[in-house]
Design a protein around this motif. Structure first.
Motif, PDB file in Angstrom:
ATOM      1  N   SER A   1       0.666   1.006  -2.177  1.00 42.34           N
ATOM      2  CA  SER A   1       1.081   0.875  -0.782  1.00 42.34           C
ATOM      3  C   SER A   1       0.399  -0.298  -0.107  1.00 42.34           C
ATOM      4  O   SER A   1      -0.830  -0.288   0.057  1.00 42.34           O
ATOM      5  N   PRO A   2       1.155  -1.310   0.319  1.00 36.72           N
ATOM      6  CA  PRO A   2       0.569  -2.400   1.095  1.00 36.72           C
ATOM      7  C   PRO A   2       0.039  -1.931   2.455  1.00 36.72           C
ATOM      8  O   PRO A   2      -0.740  -2.650   3.091  1.00 36.72           O
ATOM      9  N   ILE A   3       0.454  -0.754   2.895  1.00 33.74           N
ATOM     10  CA  ILE A   3      -0.068  -0.204   4.151  1.00 33.74           C
ATOM     11  C   ILE A   3      -1.384   0.529   3.918  1.00 33.74           C
ATOM     12  O   ILE A   3      -2.366   0.313   4.634  1.00 33.74           O
ATOM     13  N   HIS A   4      -1.444   1.382   2.904  1.00 34.31           N
ATOM     14  CA  HIS A   4      -2.562   2.314   2.761  1.00 34.31           C
ATOM     15  C   HIS A   4      -3.601   1.911   1.721  1.00 34.31           C
ATOM     16  O   HIS A   4      -4.777   2.282   1.853  1.00 34.31           O
ATOM     17  N   ASP A   5      -3.205   1.191   0.661  1.00 35.41           N
ATOM     18  CA  ASP A   5      -4.136   0.874  -0.413  1.00 35.41           C
ATOM     19  C   ASP A   5      -4.912  -0.402  -0.119  1.00 35.41           C
ATOM     20  O   ASP A   5      -4.391  -1.329   0.509  1.00 35.41           O
ATOM     21  N   LYS A   6      -6.127  -0.450  -0.621  1.00 36.90           N
ATOM     22  CA  LYS A   6      -6.981  -1.623  -0.416  1.00 36.90           C
ATOM     23  C   LYS A   6      -6.965  -2.574  -1.607  1.00 36.90           C
ATOM     24  O   LYS A   6      -7.312  -3.748  -1.471  1.00 36.90           O
ATOM     25  N   VAL A   7      -6.585  -2.079  -2.769  1.00 42.97           N
ATOM     26  CA  VAL A   7      -6.574  -2.915  -3.967  1.00 42.97           C
ATOM     27  C   VAL A   7      -5.270  -2.704  -4.718  1.00 42.97           C
ATOM     28  O   VAL A   7      -4.593  -1.683  -4.554  1.00 42.97           O
ATOM     29  N   LEU A   8      -4.927  -3.657  -5.559  1.00 39.63           N
ATOM     30  CA  LEU A   8      -3.778  -3.520  -6.445  1.00 39.63           C
ATOM     31  C   LEU A   8      -4.135  -2.620  -7.620  1.00 39.63           C
ATOM     32  O   LEU A   8      -5.313  -2.459  -7.956  1.00 39.63           O
ATOM     33  N   PRO A   9      -3.135  -2.028  -8.260  1.00 45.88           N
ATOM     34  CA  PRO A   9      -3.411  -1.274  -9.488  1.00 45.88           C
ATOM     35  C   PRO A   9      -4.082  -2.168 -10.528  1.00 45.88           C
ATOM     36  O   PRO A   9      -3.880  -3.387 -10.550  1.00 45.88           O
ATOM     37  N   LYS A  10      -4.862  -1.563 -11.412  1.00 42.44           N
ATOM     38  CA  LYS A  10      -5.586  -2.331 -12.426  1.00 42.44           C
ATOM     39  C   LYS A  10      -4.677  -2.707 -13.593  1.00 42.44           C
ATOM     40  O   LYS A  10      -3.703  -2.039 -13.885  1.00 42.44           O
ATOM     41  N   ASP A  11      -5.047  -3.798 -14.256  1.00 46.62           N
ATOM     42  CA  ASP A  11      -4.417  -4.236 -15.509  1.00 46.62           C
ATOM     43  C   ASP A  11      -2.916  -4.421 -15.389  1.00 46.62           C
ATOM     44  O   ASP A  11      -2.133  -3.997 -16.247  1.00 46.62           O
ATOM     45  N   ILE A  12      -2.488  -5.069 -14.314  1.00 48.96           N
ATOM     46  CA  ILE A  12      -1.059  -5.281 -14.108  1.00 48.96           C
ATOM     47  C   ILE A  12      -0.638  -6.657 -14.620  1.00 48.96           C
ATOM     48  O   ILE A  12      -1.428  -7.587 -14.706  1.00 48.96           O
ATOM     49  N   ASN A  13       0.651  -6.751 -14.964  1.00 48.00           N
ATOM     50  CA  ASN A  13       1.224  -8.009 -15.449  1.00 48.00           C
ATOM     51  C   ASN A  13       2.157  -8.656 -14.434  1.00 48.00           C
ATOM     52  O   ASN A  13       2.645  -9.766 -14.663  1.00 48.00           O
ATOM     53  N   GLY A  14       2.457  -7.947 -13.360  1.00 52.11           N
ATOM     54  CA  GLY A  14       3.379  -8.484 -12.369  1.00 52.11           C
ATOM     55  C   GLY A  14       3.439  -7.596 -11.133  1.00 52.11           C
ATOM     56  O   GLY A  14       2.886  -6.491 -11.113  1.00 52.11           O
ATOM     57  N   ILE A  15       4.119  -8.102 -10.115  1.00 50.16           N
ATOM     58  CA  ILE A  15       4.242  -7.385  -8.839  1.00 50.16           C
ATOM     59  C   ILE A  15       5.706  -7.385  -8.414  1.00 50.16           C
ATOM     60  O   ILE A  15       6.401  -8.403  -8.521  1.00 50.16           O
ATOM     61  N   LEU A  16       6.164  -6.242  -7.924  1.00 50.21           N
ATOM     62  CA  LEU A  16       7.506  -6.106  -7.369  1.00 50.21           C
ATOM     63  C   LEU A  16       7.389  -5.605  -5.932  1.00 50.21           C
ATOM     64  O   LEU A  16       6.814  -4.540  -5.687  1.00 50.21           O
ATOM     65  N   LEU A  17       7.935  -6.390  -4.999  1.00 51.62           N
ATOM     66  CA  LEU A  17       7.935  -6.037  -3.583  1.00 51.62           C
ATOM     67  C   LEU A  17       9.376  -5.883  -3.130  1.00 51.62           C
ATOM     68  O   LEU A  17      10.091  -6.866  -2.934  1.00 51.62           O
ATOM     69  N   GLY A  18       9.824  -4.640  -2.974  1.00 54.64           N
ATOM     70  CA  GLY A  18      11.197  -4.392  -2.570  1.00 54.64           C
ATOM     71  C   GLY A  18      11.400  -4.556  -1.076  1.00 54.64           C
ATOM     72  O   GLY A  18      10.476  -4.874  -0.321  1.00 54.64           O
ATOM     73  N   GLY A  19      12.619  -4.308  -0.654  1.00 59.71           N
ATOM     74  CA  GLY A  19      12.927  -4.406   0.757  1.00 59.71           C
ATOM     75  C   GLY A  19      12.531  -3.150   1.505  1.00 59.71           C
ATOM     76  O   GLY A  19      11.964  -2.218   0.943  1.00 59.71           O
ATOM     77  N   GLY A  20      12.839  -3.137   2.791  1.00 62.70           N
ATOM     78  CA  GLY A  20      12.500  -1.990   3.613  1.00 62.70           C
ATOM     79  C   GLY A  20      12.404  -2.392   5.073  1.00 62.70           C
ATOM     80  O   GLY A  20      13.208  -3.183   5.571  1.00 62.70           O
TER      81      GLY A  20
END
Length: 450
Positions: free
Chosen positions: A278-297
């Motif tokens: 959650s870009p609203i609630h989380d302070k860090v990204l998940p660990k060991d990721i290979n990419g990011i997907l940001l959908g609409g809303g």
């Protein structure tokens, strides 16, 4: 094989098909059945009602996005339970640009060989309703319309009209729905408000369910659904095989919630682990990721929260600056800009991975199906619907409006990054997804630390 299925379509938008579809689904559940649902067209909101409120599997099918064989394959792959209820879009025959059959409810019903129940708004009409129904029947070249629901008519008048319709037109009236303001749903610039934003939504849907149970013959609905012709896939769905495990961070919260089930399913079947954040609630990204997907809303509704979460913004920008692959659509693209302005033109600082800002324009900026190309080479199909616009939409790709053929330069694209306003439908281009997965693989597992 026979897959019981039925399409709930209408003569036009605002006729009540969404309310009636939800009522039918709820009533079928109450009857002890296990229905699944599909939405015709690029609509995120209605499937959210079906999933979040009714607890049903719900997908999106669209004959502009995919060819007939792929559309059929998607339907069969996602079919679950006892019966599929397919909700139409706009008027039954309204497709591309409102003038073509392609992309219409009717075109999807043709592909799926799905019998249609047509919702008619009978308010303020009498015998004239026969002429309207007759016109729709005469245009039904595949003889798919098998029943009619009369909406916004009284019980007594519905009986009178039903006798006339069945006697003169030979089409079954499967029921009626009385006008009831208690179940009206507010509108917003992007369709219906989301389920979690509506007070007492469960109570409202309970009322709808009871109204449907009283006025609509569910056994007749089921008989029509079970009368559908046998159907089988003409091809296997174009899944991507990738034995290498990869992890994709997917933004999902109040602000970012527009995702096609088919897109996420395609990624998972390719061996990608989806980890939501959650870009609203989380302070860090998940660990060991290979990419990011940001959908609409609706990021414009959570500007304070997004602006104040500096930690996650820094983490996302750092990851993108390091070359991490990213896909961002509409609201997700807006979030990656430097600023988003609210309707009062107050600026809120966002991620800043892309220069520029987005602001409310007071009118629909772009709307409709698009085909996206790079140097005259097809990449993927998508859809646009937004009231915000950016001063830096990018110019790396050609975005062609399907209904008019007009082309503009747009989106930011460099092979590992593809961001812009269009919402993408991945099954329209397995190659596009394969290329993104290759970019994720090349990047390698990335450990983000702040």
């Amino acid at each position: 094989m026979n897959y019981p299925r039925i399409m709930i379509a209408a003569t036009g938008s605002g006729t009540g098909k969404t309310t009636i579809t939800c009522g039918i689904l709820a009533a079928l559940k109450d009857k002890g059945l296990n229905p699944c649902s599909f939405k015709c067209g690029p609509d995120y909101i209605d499937p959210m009602f079906h999933r979040n409120v009714l607890g049903l599997e719900a997908g999106n099918l669209d004959t502009f996005f995919t060819e007939d064989d792929v559309t059929t394959s998607l339907f069969l792959d996602e079919y679950a339970g006892d019966v599929a209820v397919i909700e139409g879009v706009m008027g039954l025959y309204d497709g591309l640009g409102g003038t073509q059959i392609k992309g219409s409810s009717y075109d999807l019903a043709r592909v799926l060989k799905a019998p249609i129940v047509l919702v008619i708004n009978g308010r303020g009409m009498g015998r004239s309703i026969l002429a309207e129904i007759k016109g729709f029947l005469s245009y039904d070249k595949s003889n798919l319309i098998k029943g009619v629901v009369l909406n916004k008519v009284s019980k007594g008048f519905a009986k009178t009209l039903s006798n006339l319709i069945e006697t003169e037109l030979g089409i079954k009236v499967v029921g009626y729905v009385e006008n009831n303001q208690a179940v009206s749903v507010d509108s917003r610039h992007l369709g219906l408000v989301m389920p979690n934003e509506i007070d007492t939504i469960n109570e409202k849907l309970s009322v709808v369910r009871d109204i449907v149970k009283e006025g609509i013959d569910l056994n007749c609905i089921l008989d029509i659904a079970r009368s559908a012709e046998d159907i089988e896939a003409a091809c296997n769905q174009s899944d991507i095989v990738n034995a290498n495990h990869m992890k994709l961070a997917v933004a999902r919260d109040e602000a970012f919630c527009f995702y096609y089930k088919e897109n996420l399913r395609m990624l998972e079947r390719a061996g990608v682990e989806l980890e939501y954040f959650s870009p609203i609630h989380d302070k860090v990204l998940p660990k060991d990721i290979n990419g990011i997907l940001l959908g609409g809303g609706y990021p414009e509704n959570y500007l304070n929260e997004l602006a104040n979460n500096g930690s996650i913004k820094t983490a996302i920008k750092k990851a993108i600056d390091r070359g991490m692959p990213v896909l961002a659509e509409c609201g997700g693209f807006m979030y990656l800009l430097e600023y988003i302005a609210n309707k009062e033109e107050k600026m809120y600082q966002m991620v800043g991975a892309i220069s520029g800002s987005s602001s409310f324009k007071g009118k629909l900026v772009r709307f409709g199906y698009v085909t996206i190309e790079k140097d005259d080479t097809f990449l993927i199909k998508g859809h646009e619907f937004h009231y915000y616009d950016s001063d830096n939409n990018g110019g790396d790709l050609s975005v062609t409006k399907a209904s008019t053929g007009s082309t503009v330069k747009g989106m930011h694209f460099n092979g590992r990054l593809c961001v812009g306003y269009p919402h993408l439908y991945y099954p329209s281009s397995p190659k596009f997804v394969e290329n993104f997965l290759e970019a994720m693989k090349d990047y390698g597992k990335c450990k983000i630390s702040i």
